[in-house]
Design a protein around this motif. Structure first.
Motif, PDB file in Angstrom:
ATOM      1  N   ARG A   1      85.591  54.970 -23.319  1.00 45.26           N
ATOM      2  CA  ARG A   1      84.419  54.111 -23.477  1.00 45.26           C
ATOM      3  C   ARG A   1      84.752  52.725 -24.024  1.00 45.26           C
ATOM      4  O   ARG A   1      84.025  52.183 -24.867  1.00 45.26           O
ATOM      5  CB  ARG A   1      83.384  54.796 -24.362  1.00 45.26           C
ATOM      6  N   LYS A   2      85.832  52.142 -23.575  1.00 50.12           N
ATOM      7  CA  LYS A   2      86.192  50.808 -24.014  1.00 50.12           C
ATOM      8  C   LYS A   2      85.550  49.788 -23.090  1.00 50.12           C
ATOM      9  O   LYS A   2      85.824  49.734 -21.893  1.00 50.12           O
ATOM     10  CB  LYS A   2      87.718  50.651 -24.031  1.00 50.12           C
ATOM     11  N   ALA A   3      84.709  48.929 -23.664  1.00 50.91           N
ATOM     12  CA  ALA A   3      83.928  47.989 -22.870  1.00 50.91           C
ATOM     13  C   ALA A   3      84.814  46.998 -22.119  1.00 50.91           C
ATOM     14  O   ALA A   3      84.508  46.613 -20.991  1.00 50.91           O
ATOM     15  CB  ALA A   3      82.951  47.241 -23.772  1.00 50.91           C
TER      16      ALA A   3
ATOM     17  N   SER B   1      80.158  56.488 -18.633  1.00 54.69           N
ATOM     18  CA  SER B   1      80.920  56.255 -19.854  1.00 54.69           C
ATOM     19  C   SER B   1      80.066  55.667 -20.965  1.00 54.69           C
ATOM     20  O   SER B   1      80.165  56.077 -22.123  1.00 54.69           O
ATOM     21  CB  SER B   1      82.094  55.305 -19.543  1.00 54.69           C
ATOM     22  N   HIS B   2      79.190  54.706 -20.622  1.00 53.14           N
ATOM     23  CA  HIS B   2      78.477  53.947 -21.649  1.00 53.14           C
ATOM     24  C   HIS B   2      76.971  54.182 -21.657  1.00 53.14           C
ATOM     25  O   HIS B   2      76.273  53.596 -22.486  1.00 53.14           O
ATOM     26  CB  HIS B   2      78.732  52.449 -21.455  1.00 53.14           C
TER      27      HIS B   2
ATOM     28  N   GLN C   1      75.071  54.941 -24.858  1.00 48.43           N
ATOM     29  CA  GLN C   1      75.051  53.852 -25.837  1.00 48.43           C
ATOM     30  C   GLN C   1      73.958  52.832 -25.560  1.00 48.43           C
ATOM     31  O   GLN C   1      73.657  51.992 -26.406  1.00 48.43           O
ATOM     32  CB  GLN C   1      76.415  53.150 -25.845  1.00 48.43           C
TER      33      GLN C   1
ATOM     34  N   SER D   1      86.044  48.426 -18.926  1.00 51.50           N
ATOM     35  CA  SER D   1      84.944  48.533 -17.969  1.00 51.50           C
ATOM     36  C   SER D   1      84.672  47.191 -17.309  1.00 51.50           C
ATOM     37  O   SER D   1      84.456  47.112 -16.096  1.00 51.50           O
ATOM     38  CB  SER D   1      83.681  49.041 -18.673  1.00 51.50           C
TER      39      SER D   1
END
Length: 389
Positions: free
Chosen positions: A191-193, A232-233, A236, A196
């Motif tokens: 989940r690393k922005a 993934s995100h 959030q 992405s």
């Protein structure tokens, strides 16, 4: 498309229903373009306001709502989301990748080959031969004009050509993207922005390079990446995205605007609008958005259509072609030319009903058994097998 639904708030069921609605869009979209309407031989190639005539405007408005081009984008974003969500929960390994690949083949290939057998039966047993009918569109006339050959059959069965079942080009994209998706998920990581954003920018650039190749993977791979990023995100974003029904309406309007304002041949700008709207819609369905508008995806007819949607998507074209061909042989040319909208609407209704019946057979006797067989190759944690649709 799941064989067994999750019990958690109808989550997978709603996404499956969305796929069913998209498959219906493709069917209706094709059903409204097989006849020439007045001076408009190809209404899909123009925006809504550019067509001439009342019947042409009604038909173009119909395929703006039931847009096959938008439906394909929905398929790809949804596949990226569901498969990536599953892969994120699994242990990535060489063995796991091979099992994933085999499972996808069992999921996609058998029902597709069955559809080719249906086409073969039609062409060899029922089809009276190719004919250029007055009033038929170029899109309709182009199919099955050449004699069937073994080479053509092999090329279609191996995705070299989509000539026997034109919807097959999307399956080729789906298979190639499925092969890449585990690597995309690996790159996105935990989940690393930043990763992405990099993945999205690179694949959007690839889409720009392939902007004039609307049947190639490079034109669409960013859609699968968007789905993977949502997986993934997505959780959030709960605090950042409104729960208002206006959010869902806005997503639907983006998809509609793309279909109204652009030709239905996957121009990049139109696809961007559709993918943006689809991302919001998939997020809303996937993470429990409270909008009442989404309850339509809980309806029994919608859930049923979702279950048989893959087989329905594969089989409707040949049913439409056969039904349309029969109608053109029965009706006088003057009637076809005078009332194309009425005729296409009738054939649309009839072909959808017949295709659903055939889809049920395909689902029960081909799609479901082979999907279950493919699940024997599931990853050790079995998460993927429970969540794939």
């Amino acid at each position: 498309m799941s064989i067994e639904e999750s019990s958690s708030k109808g989550f997978l069921g709603r996404l499956e229903a969305l796929r069913g609605v998209a498959a219906l869009w493709v069917a209706v979209g094709h059903s409204m373009i097989w006849l020439v309407i007045g001076s408009e031989p190809a209404i899909w190639s123009k925006p809504l306001w550019a067509v001439q005539g009342i019947q042409a405007h009604i038909a173009r408005a119909t395929i703006s709502v039931f847009s096959g081009a938008a439906a394909v984008d929905i398929f790809f974003v949804l596949s990226g989301f569901v498969l990536a969500r599953s892969i994120f929960r699994s242990n990535l390994s060489v063995q796991g990748y091979l099992r994933f690949a085999v499972r996808r083949l069992f999921r996609i290939i058998p029902a597709f080959w069955f559809s080719l057998l249906v086409v073969l039966f039609y062409l060899l047993v029922i089809y009276p031969g190719h004919e250029d009918f007055p009033g038929a569109s170029e899109w309709f006339t182009r199919w099955y004009s050449d004699p069937l050959s073994i080479r053509e059959w092999i090329e279609n069965a191996t995705f070299v050509s989509p000539w026997l079942n034109p919807n097959a080009w999307t399956l080729k994209v789906e298979l190639l993207a499925s092969a890449l998706l585990p690597f995309i998920v690996w790159f996105l990581g935990s989940r690393k922005a930043v990763r992405s954003i990099i993945a999205l920018l690179c694949t959007v650039a690839l889409a720009w390079i392939y902007r004039d190749a609307p049947s190639d993977l490079g034109h669409y791979v960013y859609m699968f990446v968007v789905g993977a990023i949502l997986a993934s995100h997505g959780s959030q974003l709960r605090s950042a995205v409104t729960e208002s029904g206006l959010f869902v309406v806005g997503c639907l309007l983006l998809i509609l605007a793309a279909s109204v304002c652009f030709p239905l041949i996957h121009p990049l700008a139109a696809d961007f609008l559709v993918v943006t709207g689809t991302a919001g819609l998939v997020w809303a369905l996937g993470f429990g958005h409270s909008s009442k508008i989404l309850r339509i995806f809980d309806a029994q007819w919608c859930r049923y259509l979702g279950r048989v949607s893959y087989s329905f998507y594969l089989l409707h074209f040949i049913v439409l072609y056969g039904t349309g061909h029969l109608v053109l042989r029965i009706l006088p040319s003057a009637v076809v030319i005078r009332w194309p909208l009425v005729i296409m609407s009738f054939v649309c209704f009839l072909s959808v009903l017949i295709a659903i019946c055939l889809a049920q057979l395909s689902y029960s006797w081909v799609e479901k058994p082979f999907t279950l067989l493919g699940r024997r190759f599931q990853l050790k944690d079995s998460t993927l097998a429970r969540t794939e649709i």
